[in-house]
Write a protein that holds these residues in place. Structure first.
Motif, PDB file in Angstrom:
ATOM      1  N   PHE A   1     -23.379  57.316   0.626  1.00  0.00           N
ATOM      2  CA  PHE A   1     -22.289  57.852  -0.167  1.00  0.00           C
ATOM      3  C   PHE A   1     -22.286  57.121  -1.512  1.00  0.00           C
ATOM      4  N   PHE A   2     -21.372  57.732  -2.415  1.00  0.00           N
ATOM      5  CA  PHE A   2     -21.615  56.988  -3.726  1.00  0.00           C
ATOM      6  C   PHE A   2     -20.349  57.931  -4.754  1.00  0.00           C
ATOM      7  N   TYR A   3     -19.339  57.099  -4.774  1.00  0.00           N
ATOM      8  CA  TYR A   3     -18.315  57.558  -5.633  1.00  0.00           C
ATOM      9  C   TYR A   3     -18.048  56.730  -6.777  1.00  0.00           C
ATOM     10  N   ILE A   4     -17.370  57.257  -7.941  1.00  0.00           N
ATOM     11  CA  ILE A   4     -17.102  56.623  -8.977  1.00  0.00           C
ATOM     12  C   ILE A   4     -15.469  56.879  -9.542  1.00  0.00           C
ATOM     13  N   SER A   5     -14.899  55.973 -10.343  1.00  0.00           N
ATOM     14  CA  SER A   5     -13.714  56.289 -10.775  1.00  0.00           C
ATOM     15  C   SER A   5     -13.702  55.620 -12.187  1.00  0.00           C
ATOM     16  N   SER A   6     -13.219  56.417 -13.133  1.00  0.00           N
ATOM     17  CA  SER A   6     -13.072  55.996 -14.635  1.00  0.00           C
ATOM     18  C   SER A   6     -11.584  55.840 -14.761  1.00  0.00           C
TER      19      SER A   6
END
Length: 343
Positions: free
Chosen positions: A215-220
């Protein structure tokens, strides 16, 4: 904050609980051990290697079995060299390799130490310790008792961004050195990873990931919303696969590297160094997972079209740095590293 490693908890379960002196005789290093050197002494057991966005440096956390101290080492050259920064006494904190601590250094030099049971803030001199579970306030609790439970008992993963904001997992953040906390968007997919989640912040882009469970999530936006990149982290076709390098993510829409699958049966990509070299490893000649006698390490300068063999080890798990250096944790002999970057 990145654990640039095989997932430590899984490796530990397979290889056994740390700290049982005299269980077995140390296994001899392989014939090519002249390419590997010991980091400090054989009492030092590496826990993790993390990037700190607040000061653009890397931190290594390790346990000194003989002195019962947790050492924090710092690197200003992307993990090529580390120097001892501070030591934290283990008394009353309950560190162990099965419950590794998360440590970040933030505003004003304060040191934050988190396990699943404890959460402390130390003064820069380490002479004063504040129990943040008892002396901090949750400003909002949109999930009721669920919010309080998660702040005080759940996920020990910490990270700090370049504005000095501290993040505890993907759930809470603090702008005042841990005195008060606000709740971020609770993402069920990330929460389900529990202690296996890893968190990195680079240029204020938050990256929550777990390579083994894919799993791989990003937040800016400082953890308020998260983009799911998990489905993009997969095979492109039978010959290539997509790979996100968390060290090089600088935007809210990162593009994956396209790496050719190897005839050498590369089992795991550790990362891509600052020169564009891919660092890979193979678990045994036939790709056997966690065969401690046959871990082979390779590098590729052309995205997997060809691979250069460097060495094999009897070592337990590895930590990769952007400089191309490898640090190895062991059960019985402390911490080792490659003598030269892998290129």
């Amino acid at each position: 904050m990145k654990k640039l490693s095989l997932i430590l908890i899984l490796a530990t379960v397979i290889l056994g609980v740390y700290g049982c002196d005299g269980d077995s005789e140390p296994t001899e290093l392989p014939d090519n051990s002249f390419k590997i050197e010991q980091f400090r002494d054989d009492n030092l057991q590496i826990y993790s290697l993390n990037y700190n966005d607040y000061d653009d440096r890397y931190y290594m956390f390790a346990y000194d079995k003989e002195k019962h101290k947790h050492n924090v080492y710092i690197s200003s050259d992307e993990g090529e060299n580390f120097e001892l920064l501070l030591q934290i006494d283990n008394s009353g904190i309950g560190f162990s390799i099965m419950k590794p601590p998360s440590i970040v250094i933030g505003k004003d030099g304060c040191v934050f130490v988190s396990t699943k049971e404890k959460f402390y803030r130390y003064s820069p001199s380490l002479q004063e310790r504040t129990d943040l579970f008892k002396n901090s306030k949750l400003l909002d609790a949109p999930y009721g008792d669920y919010s309080e439970k998660f702040l005080y008992t759940w996920n020990n993963v910490l990270a700090i961004d370049s504005d000095g904001i501290i993040y505890k997992g993907n759930t809470y953040k603090s702008t005042d050195n841990g005195a008060t906390w606000t709740t971020m968007n609770l993402n069920p997919a990330i929460i389900s990873q529990g202690s296996n989640m890893e968190l990195l912040i680079k240029n204020n882009i938050l990256v929550a990931y777990n390579w083994l469970s894919n799993f791989f999530y990003i937040s800016s936006d400082k953890g308020e919303t998260w983009s799911d990149l998990t489905m993009q982290y997969k095979d492109i076709d039978s010959s290539y696969f997509a790979y996100y390098d968390v060290n090089n993510i600088t935007s809210a829409n990162p593009k994956p590297y396209t790496i050719k699958k190897s005839d050498d049966k590369i089992s795991n990509i550790l990362g891509i160094d600052k020169y564009g070299n891919v660092i890979g490893e193979t678990f045994g000649k036939a790709g056997k997972l966690f065969d401690p006698e046959k871990d082979y390490y390779f590098s590729s300068s052309n995205m997997g079209e060809s691979w250069k063999y460097h060495f094999n080890t009897y070592l337990a798990w590895s930590f990769y740095t952007p400089s191309g250096s490898l640090y190895f944790g062991t059960i019985w002999r402390g911490t080792f590293r490659s003598k030269t970057p892998l290129r």
